[in-house]
Design an enzyme around this catalytic site. Structure first.
Site, PDB file in Angstrom:
ATOM      1  CD  GLU A  95      35.778  35.770  40.323  1.00 22.57           C
ATOM      2  OE1 GLU A  95      36.264  36.058  41.798  1.00 22.57           O
ATOM      3  OE2 GLU A  95      35.088  35.530  40.673  1.00 22.57           O
ATOM      4  CB  CYS A 106      34.115  39.948  47.514  1.00 21.37           C
ATOM      5  SG  CYS A 106      33.858  39.753  46.011  1.00 21.37           S
TER       6      CYS A 106
END
Lengths: 655, 655
Positions: free
Chosen positions: B327, B423
């Site tokens: 990521e 998240c």
């Protein structure tokens, strides 16, 4: 052996292009790979992608066999299928020996054969990982074990070795293993009713049938093909059984049935999905088994897969496999040029699959695809020095991206010496000296002979001896000579490649009309000695991809002869994505120091004029261009000079 | 609390655009997310990418706390950082409550606070996974444990809750945890001298300092920033120590130090590398700590990171993170449009990082970037119904690719309801009702006030009350009213956005020359009541990317106001890659049933005329085009209608 004389016709290749490659295999690849197998080479072994779990310390192949044979202490090292590296080396050596006998090579092969004999269990079982580390799990983790995959490569090696030397010892080893397998596998109570996760034994058994004529091998191949995917839960059930028996280790792995092509019966798998190499190995076995068993349903399934590949899922280089994840096919027209897989082994698999289909269906489409693979995505898998190899054969490379964007860690900008998973280098080594297989084809009744590939060679068939000789470089002339004709009704079919134009044909000096049917020029023998002479041009072909191929939209690619071309930074400026080709390409024959005698293509181009520094985003400005020439080289020989950018598809700047 | 009155100025947002979003948070997201945390919602939880190891059965957050509190039996479920979902929910609820008090919300928050109090260990420790499952490993696997990451979110929630309600109980919980952390961490013998793998506590401690004025928190933040990367072996040594102590489990994991930004001291990390969210969270803490500690070296390091992001590694939408693997950031100008990450959390992180830098350096570049993120890559993270969310905010989507090419499994074509790793949704929920934070800025000495964002609102500052009101849609007019002036030397800086042209300015009815310095129009107060009125046009902006951005080369993107635009299949034909925009774009205000009152942009375009069927590759044909209109909508509201293709960067067909 080789009773019918058809499959392994005595064809002798005289092409300087291929002779050079065969020489590389003999003088470079075989000794180099032998040293690797013996852990004597001091090369850096690289992982084929950015994955810390890939074993890259050593090969350990010979050591594994020595340990299994009880001649050395230690543990197994490497992949579960590490044994296949040795089998493929033997096949490569045997194919090379067949072309050019060599005592040293024979001695090495004999050493290998004896080692394999010694490593084999009394019951015929042979897989050094399971023998050394996990005997309790033999044949019990077929989703990943590669035991029958390795058996397949053993069989292929055995046939090649026997063909080359007449020595049947490795055939005997194979037969003992096959007996062990036949005892363990089958539909009966107490037998394992399933197939190896990685197809290979299926195609090897067809090859063993071709060599021996023993139909039992064909039946076993058919069994493995047919059982696959019948019970999609098979692999999972094996693991549950291991768990029940207290021999399961670790957590229960996720099984991707599509990856394994075990999600449904093979005959229902009408489009290529999952692992690309496995797919074409399976399809080759389907085509071969279907051909010999006259199973038209199975043959049609294989043909549907082939059609789907070549019409929707193949790169212009003949490469297949659109993603590194699962090394797999994805979906129609999804052919990304910078993240693809295009594994060398997959190219070889497609070559062999196609050559088997060609047996039952004479159409130049097969020869075209084989040629495309041979001269492009297969040959690009090795460097011209024979000591560096690509696993992945990209259509576009930016070395910085390969280094710094992990999505491209598998797309290497230079060929490594060796890989943790070393399937590709020996696959090349065994295929190149067997190039003669792909040139001619003879009908069962020996009355028709096809010349499929334009490769300088001679072929001695039942009813005629054929010779072909080409001068692509200077005269642009090819001569096919037919002699020793035994049957004046024999028909010869000469493929006329699509990459020629202005073709004229003379038969024994007399100009004829060139009639082409299904891509072939047909000649009925009328004399004991015939010379067919063709003259032609070899234009530069400019290709476009179907607009559904997003990655190639607005781009063009070039070809001359069988070669697809690529632009490399070595011949051009960097930022190849800023070039727009526009205008007439010109082919020039050169003699390059590194690349040898090749034709390069020069294309007029415009390159965006960059003004530095510039911000990341800016309001639209009409772009300015500089006139440049873009030089292209044959794709197969890219990455033999400096490390740099490369791309096959180039921005189309219009005509 | 909030002694200095500067950070949390009493700003009230009156913008209908943002009020609608705050209403969505209050009425939809908070109840919906509450049900999720309590495992009462019947939604499908999706994994954020194609990885079978991602937990997607349930959230279990409240259950984890109940188990840790001894009020329920069972095991922990979910990620190691699952607790942070609750903390972020509290922060979102508190921020919402602050805007619009609500008894039910208060009751729920109090329930949470009590539950957290009960779950906390006597020594202040709090991390339900380690409390329930691995107490022996508390603070002993910092590479992945997220214990201090969760502590950071606890602190942020505590501050927001205290600000909104005046209730200091969660601050007390935080303080107990911080005391526990201070005991365990530090340079002394027997202490752990390292930082959490995932930065977050660092920025939270700055926020706690801002709230309390207690410099100890700042020092602790500085400690964690400073210790990071000093000993790159720190995480590995922790594992070795666990092994020595017999508490290590499993194999020794690979530690990617760059991913963790722990490969060298933070002050030496001058370009963004590794996990994008972690990077900007860390940089935000660097900027904040440096600002309050007057550490110019640390501040400059943070600025270098920011410069590098916005000038070379940021998408035009404000998205960051070029790859799903890790990521992460990759390298300069590497901004692929169809495989990027552009996580919603990373956008929010960049927003906050930028807003902190803006404190110490007045320049419209910061406000520009914050605006770009707010209206594009952040808002695109949620659907207009507030119940569906993107983790990844792509610049280009083909639903078939997302479904069938595993390299794009993370690039979803529709927003899922919830994620295994959740998240992003609560990050949006806590940020939207805190939008007032980003609008104004006041100097320490209260003598200068900046209006950074053009958002309808009022702000009561020490020396003046400001009000801004905009009519972007009809009159194209904005009014800034300044009243209650206490100090006539106060300077007001009004940002003049780059997306306006023909701007005229009237001050108390008198036209002035619009002088712009560093992007701001400066006004020295001269009266107790001033009205600044601006009129302007809002042109359609046509952007190009730096030619080094390969994915956007030969393409253009459009903007109007702060909104980047995208073409969606819902408004156009499929195969968006075949359109070439060419000609003058026109903006049209519409009232869309689903998308609400928006401006669409219509651009004349040519679309390739496709002739079916066509082969995979064919010899060059001059392409034919059909004249078409391409309709664009603001990027943030894509994927709210049918599932289909989307793209921001469109082929440039010239002018």
């Amino acid at each position: 052996m080789n009773d019918n004389g058809k499959i392994f016709s005595p064809v002798h290749v005289t092409s300087p292009f291929w002779e050079k490659y065969m020489e590389i295999v003999k003088e470079k690849m075989l000794p180099f790979q032998w040293d690797i197998l013996n852990d004597k080479a001091t090369v850096k072994i690289e992982s084929e992608r950015d994955d810390v779990n890939i074993p890259t310390e050593k090969s350990h192949v010979i050591a594994n066999f020595l340990i299994a044979a009880g001649k050395k202490e230690g543990n197994h090292y490497g992949w579960l299928f590490q044994d296949s590296d040795l089998y493929k080396w033997i096949e490569a050596a045997a194919n090379t020996y067949r072309v050019k006998p060599d005592e040293h090579l024979l001695t090495l092969m004999e050493t290998c054969v004896e080692l394999i004999e010694e490593a084999q269990d009394a019951d015929g079982y042979l897989s050094t990982f399971y023998q050394i580390e996990k005997p309790q799990l033999k044949f019990r983790r077929l989703m990943e074990s590669h035991e029958l995959y390795c058996a397949g490569h053993l069989i292929e090696a055995a046939v090649a070795y026997a063909e080359a030397t007449g020595d049947l010892r490795l055939i005997a080893v194979s037969d003992r293993f096959i007996a062990c397998i036949k005892k363990a596998f089958g539909p009966n109570e107490g037998q394992i009713n399933g197939a190896d996760g990685h197809q290979e034994i299926e195609l090897a058994l067809v090859r063993l049938y071709e060599f021996t004529g023993n139909k039992n091998y064909l039946d076993l191949s058919y069994y493995f093909l047919n059982v696959r995917g019948q019970d999609p839960d098979f692999y999972h059930k094996q693991l549950l059984e291991n768990e029940k028996n207290g021999i399961h280790e670790g957590h229960m792995p996720h099984i991707d049935l599509v990856y394994l092509q075990a999600h449904k019966p093979v005959i229902e798998q009408l489009e290529p999905r999952g692992h690309a190499v496995r797919m074409v190995y399976m399809a080759q076995a389907m085509a071969g088994t279907a051909y010999y068993l006259n199973d038209s349903a199975l043959l049609n399934a294989a043909k549907k897969i082939w059609e789907s590949i070549v019409s929707k899922r193949m790169y212009i280089t003949g490469g297949i496999g659109s993603t590194v994840r699962g090394e797999a096919f994805t979906y129609d027209y999804d052919l990304p040029t910078d993240t693809m897989y295009c594994e060398t082994c997959a190219a070889i698999g497609l070559l062999n699959f196609t050559s088997v289909l060609q047996k039952s269906d004479k159409n130049n489409a097969y020869a075209d695809i084989m040629e495309r693979v041979l001269y492009n995505s297969m040959l690009s898998g090795m460097s011209l020095d024979g000591e560096h190899f690509f696993y992945v054969n990209p259509l576009e490379v930016d070395p910085e991206a390969s280094l710094k964007n992990p999505d491209k860690s598998h797309v290497k900008a230079t060929r490594p010496s060796w890989f943790g998973c070393a399937c590709c280098p020996p696959n090349l080594a065994r295929t190149i000296p067997a190039i003669q297989r792909y040139i001619y084809d003879e009908s069962e009744d020996t009355k028709r002979i096809w010349i499929n590939q334009w490769i300088d060679s001679t072929g001695a068939f039942e009813n005629a001896t054929l010779q072909q000789q080409h001068d692509f470089r200077n005269k642009k002339e090819s001569t096919f000579t037919i002699t020793n004709t035994n049957d004046l009704e024999t028909e010869i079919f000469i493929r006329i490649p699509y990459w020629l134009d202005n073709v004229s044909v003379w038969v024994n000096g007399e100009e004829k009309v060139l009639e082409i049917t299904d891509g072939y020029f047909k000649l009925i023998l009328f004399s004991n000695s015939i010379e067919v002479r063709l003259t032609y041009n070899m234009p530069v072909l400019k290709w476009q991809a179907n607009p559904n191929v997003k990655s190639a939209y607005g781009k063009v690619a070039f070809q001359k002869g069988p070669f697809i071309y690529a632009a490399e930074e070595s011949d051009n400026e960097s930022a190849l994505h800023l070039y727009h080709v526009k205008g007439e390409p010109v082919a020039i024959d050169i003699e390059d120091e590194v690349l040898g005698p090749i034709s390069v293509i020069d294309v007029p181009a415009q390159k965006l004029e960059q003004t530095e520094p510039s911000s990341l985003y800016y309001l639209y400005q009409k772009p300015g261009y500089l006139e440049k020439n873009l030089r292209l080289i044959p794709y197969y020989c890219w990455a033999n000079r400096d490390t740099g950018e490369m791309r096959v598809w180039l921005n189309d700047g219009g005509e």
